[in-house]
Write an enzyme that holds these catalytic residues in place. Structure first.
Site, PDB file in Angstrom:
ATOM      1  N   ARG A  95       0.888  -1.175   0.000  1.00 42.08           N
ATOM      2  CA  ARG A  95       0.000   0.000   0.000  1.00 42.08           C
ATOM      3  C   ARG A  95       0.917   1.213   0.000  1.00 42.08           C
ATOM      4  O   ARG A  95       1.690   1.402   0.953  1.00 42.08           O
ATOM      5  CB  ARG A  95      -0.901  -0.008   1.225  1.00 42.08           C
ATOM      6  CG  ARG A  95      -1.623   1.307   1.429  1.00 42.08           C
ATOM      7  CD  ARG A  95      -2.750   1.231   2.419  1.00 42.08           C
ATOM      8  NE  ARG A  95      -3.915   0.606   1.824  1.00 42.08           N
ATOM      9  CZ  ARG A  95      -5.155   0.680   2.309  1.00 42.08           C
ATOM     10  NH1 ARG A  95      -5.390   1.371   3.407  1.00 42.08           N
ATOM     11  NH2 ARG A  95      -6.160   0.077   1.701  1.00 42.08           N
ATOM     12  N   HIS A 122      -7.107   1.017  -6.631  1.00 38.23           N
ATOM     13  CA  HIS A 122      -7.380   0.147  -5.476  1.00 38.23           C
ATOM     14  C   HIS A 122      -8.068  -1.112  -6.015  1.00 38.23           C
ATOM     15  O   HIS A 122      -9.248  -1.369  -5.778  1.00 38.23           O
ATOM     16  CB  HIS A 122      -8.257   0.886  -4.469  1.00 38.23           C
ATOM     17  CG  HIS A 122      -8.272   0.268  -3.107  1.00 38.23           C
ATOM     18  ND1 HIS A 122      -7.512  -0.843  -2.770  1.00 38.23           N
ATOM     19  CD2 HIS A 122      -8.964   0.596  -1.978  1.00 38.23           C
ATOM     20  CE1 HIS A 122      -7.733  -1.155  -1.501  1.00 38.23           C
ATOM     21  NE2 HIS A 122      -8.614  -0.307  -1.003  1.00 38.23           N
ATOM     22  N   GLN A 125     -10.019  -3.739  -3.822  1.00 38.45           N
ATOM     23  CA  GLN A 125     -11.321  -3.224  -3.414  1.00 38.45           C
ATOM     24  C   GLN A 125     -12.346  -3.461  -4.520  1.00 38.45           C
ATOM     25  O   GLN A 125     -13.471  -3.909  -4.273  1.00 38.45           O
ATOM     26  CB  GLN A 125     -11.203  -1.714  -3.114  1.00 38.45           C
ATOM     27  CG  GLN A 125     -12.508  -1.077  -2.716  1.00 38.45           C
ATOM     28  CD  GLN A 125     -13.016  -1.561  -1.369  1.00 38.45           C
ATOM     29  OE1 GLN A 125     -12.302  -1.518  -0.387  1.00 38.45           O
ATOM     30  NE2 GLN A 125     -14.256  -2.028  -1.310  1.00 38.45           N
ATOM     31  N   ASP A 213     -17.113   7.318  -2.109  1.00 40.54           N
ATOM     32  CA  ASP A 213     -15.894   7.172  -1.302  1.00 40.54           C
ATOM     33  C   ASP A 213     -15.603   8.550  -0.701  1.00 40.54           C
ATOM     34  O   ASP A 213     -16.225   9.558  -1.087  1.00 40.54           O
ATOM     35  CB  ASP A 213     -14.740   6.684  -2.209  1.00 40.54           C
ATOM     36  CG  ASP A 213     -13.421   6.497  -1.449  1.00 40.54           C
ATOM     37  OD1 ASP A 213     -13.442   6.360  -0.215  1.00 40.54           O
ATOM     38  OD2 ASP A 213     -12.352   6.497  -2.112  1.00 40.54           O
ATOM     39  N   CYS A 253     -16.480   1.819  -0.022  1.00 41.46           N
ATOM     40  CA  CYS A 253     -15.315   0.985   0.287  1.00 41.46           C
ATOM     41  C   CYS A 253     -14.943   1.042   1.764  1.00 41.46           C
ATOM     42  O   CYS A 253     -14.316   0.124   2.275  1.00 41.46           O
ATOM     43  CB  CYS A 253     -14.134   1.425  -0.570  1.00 41.46           C
ATOM     44  SG  CYS A 253     -13.704   3.160  -0.340  1.00 41.46           S
ATOM     45  N   ARG A 281     -13.926  -8.335   1.074  1.00 45.62           N
ATOM     46  CA  ARG A 281     -12.509  -8.013   0.844  1.00 45.62           C
ATOM     47  C   ARG A 281     -11.651  -9.265   1.060  1.00 45.62           C
ATOM     48  O   ARG A 281     -10.690  -9.495   0.327  1.00 45.62           O
ATOM     49  CB  ARG A 281     -12.054  -6.885   1.798  1.00 45.62           C
ATOM     50  CG  ARG A 281     -12.617  -5.508   1.494  1.00 45.62           C
ATOM     51  CD  ARG A 281     -12.145  -4.977   0.150  1.00 45.62           C
ATOM     52  NE  ARG A 281     -10.697  -5.078   0.006  1.00 45.62           N
ATOM     53  CZ  ARG A 281      -9.822  -4.178   0.421  1.00 45.62           C
ATOM     54  NH1 ARG A 281     -10.241  -3.065   0.971  1.00 45.62           N
ATOM     55  NH2 ARG A 281      -8.521  -4.352   0.243  1.00 45.62           N
TER      56      ARG A 281
END
Ligand code: CP
Ligand code: NVA
Length: 304
Positions: A95, A122, A125, A213, A253, A281
Site C-alpha cells: 500500500r 485500489h 477493493q 468514497d 469501500c 474483501r
C-alpha cells in the site's frame, strides 16, 4: 510474471475467473509453507486484515511491515527492498503513496506484486465490490452503477471492474475532480460503457447501485477544506437515494467520513451493503491470490 497493480492487468475473462476462485468453499492451499510480505505506507483496517486472513486461509504466512521498518527509498531503495523481500516471500503486497512504487517493484520481476492501494488504483477493493454486486444481482451484464464524488483511486479500479462485467458506469462529481482524459481513454479501451453527469440526481435515476468514497483520500489531508467546499451537493443522503430506484443498493469501500460524503441514515440504512462488501474483501483477496499463484505456475510451464 503476472502482477496485480490495476484491474486491467487482467482481462475481463480473468476477472470472472478470480471471482469464481473467490466463491470457492474449499480453499486451495497453494501458499502452503510460503510467505507474503505486506508493506503499508498508509493506515489500513480492511486491507491488512483481509489480506492476512486470505494468505492464512491459503496455507501461507503473512508478514506485516510498517512503513518505518523498510523506509521505501529512505532506508533502502524500493528495488533493494523488493529484492530482499523476494528472498523470503513468494509474493509482495504494498500500500503506497505513489503508484510508480508498485510499478518499480513489479519491474524487478522477482515475485508477483499486489497493489494494496496507491494514489491511482485500489484493485483489490474493486474485486470485492463486483463480488458483492454479483451476490446481490447475479449476472451483472446490463446492470448499472453510479459513483458520486471524487474520481479517485477507488473509482478508477471500480469503473474498470464493473465495466468488464458488463455494467453501465455513471459518474457525477465536481468538474475538477472528474477522471482525466487518459483515464477515460483507458475505460474506452477496456470497452466500458461510461457516462458523466452534472447532476447527481440525474446520475442515480433508475440505477442498480450507488457508490461513494471519501472526498479527501489518505495523503490529501491538507486539501480537506477546499475539497469540502468543492463537493458540496455531492453527498449521498436519503434525499439523493430517493431519486434512485426502489431496489437500488448502496456501497462504500470504507472508511466512511459520516456527515461528509455520506450520511448515517444511508450507511446504516436498509439499502446499504457495506458490511457484506467489507467481508468480501477477504474472499476477493483469497480468490485473487489463489488465481495469481496458479496463473504464474501455468505461465512458468509455458516458458520452460
Ligand atoms: N477499503 C479499504 O481499503 O479500507 P482500509 O483502508 O481500512 O484498508
Ligand atoms: N480513496 C481512499 C480509499 C481508502 C480505502 C484513500 O485513498 O484514502
Amino acid at each position: 510474471m503476472r502482477h496485480f497493480l490495476e484491474v486491467d492487468d487482467l482481462d475481463a475473462a480473468e476477472v470472472a475467473e478470480v471471482l469464481k476462485f473467490a466463491s470457492m468453499k474449499e480453499f486451495p492451499k497453494n501458499l502452503d509453507g510460503k510467505g507474503m510480505a505486506l508493506i503499508f505506507e498508509k493506515p489500513s483496517a480492511r486491507t491488512r486484515n483481509s489480506m492476512e486472513m486470505a494468505v492464512f486461509q491459503l496455507g501461507g504466512h503473512p508478514i506485516y511491515i510498517r512503513p518505518e521498518e523498510v523506509g521505501l527509498d529512505e532506508r533502502e531503495s524500493v528495488e533493494d527492498v523488493t529484492k530482499t523481500l523476494s528472498c523470503f516471500h513468494s509474493m509482495i503486497g504494498a500500500r503506497v503513496f505513489k503508484h510508480s512504487t508498485v510499478e518499480r517493484m513489479a519491474r524487478e520481476n522477482r515475485v508477483p506484486i499486489v497493489n494494496l492501494l496507491s494514489d491511482e488504483a485500489h484493485p483489490l477493493q474493486a474485486l470485492a465490490d463486483v463480488l458483492t454486486m454479483q451476490q446481490e444481482f447475479g449476472d451483472l451484464e446490463g446492470r448499472s452503477i453510479t459513483y458520486i464524488g471524487d474520481g479517485n483511486n477507488v473509482f478508477r479500479s471500480l469503473a474498470i471492474a464493473s465495466g468488464f462485467l458488463g455494467m453501465e458506469v455513471r459518474f457525477s462529481g465536481p468538474p475538477e475532480y472528474k477522471l482525466a482524459d487518459q483515464d477515460r481513454e483507458r475505460l474506452e479501451f477496456a470497452g466500458v460503457s461510461f457516462e458523466e453527469y452534472t447532476s447527481p440526481e440525474e446520475a442515480v435515476k433508475d440505477v442498480d447501485v450507488v457508490y461513494t468514497d471519501v472526498w479527501t483520500s489518505m495523503g490529501q489531508e491538507q486539501e480537506k477544506t477546499q475539497r469540502y467546499k468543492a463537493f458540496e451537493g455531492f453527498q449521498v443522503n436519503e434525499k439523493l437515494m430517493n431519486h434512485a430506484g426502489e431496489k437500488t443498493v448502496f456501497l462504500h469501500c470504507l472508511p466512511a467520513h459520516r456527515g461528509e460524503e455520506v450520511t448515517d441514515e444511508v450507511v446504516d440504512g436498509s439499502t446499504s451493503r457495506v458490511w457484506i462488501q467489507a467481508e468480501n474483501r477477504m474472499h476477493a483477496a483469497r480468490g485473487l491470490l489463489a488465481w495469481l499463484v496458479e496463473k504464474n505456475i501455468e505461465e512458468g510451464k509455458k516458458d520452460e
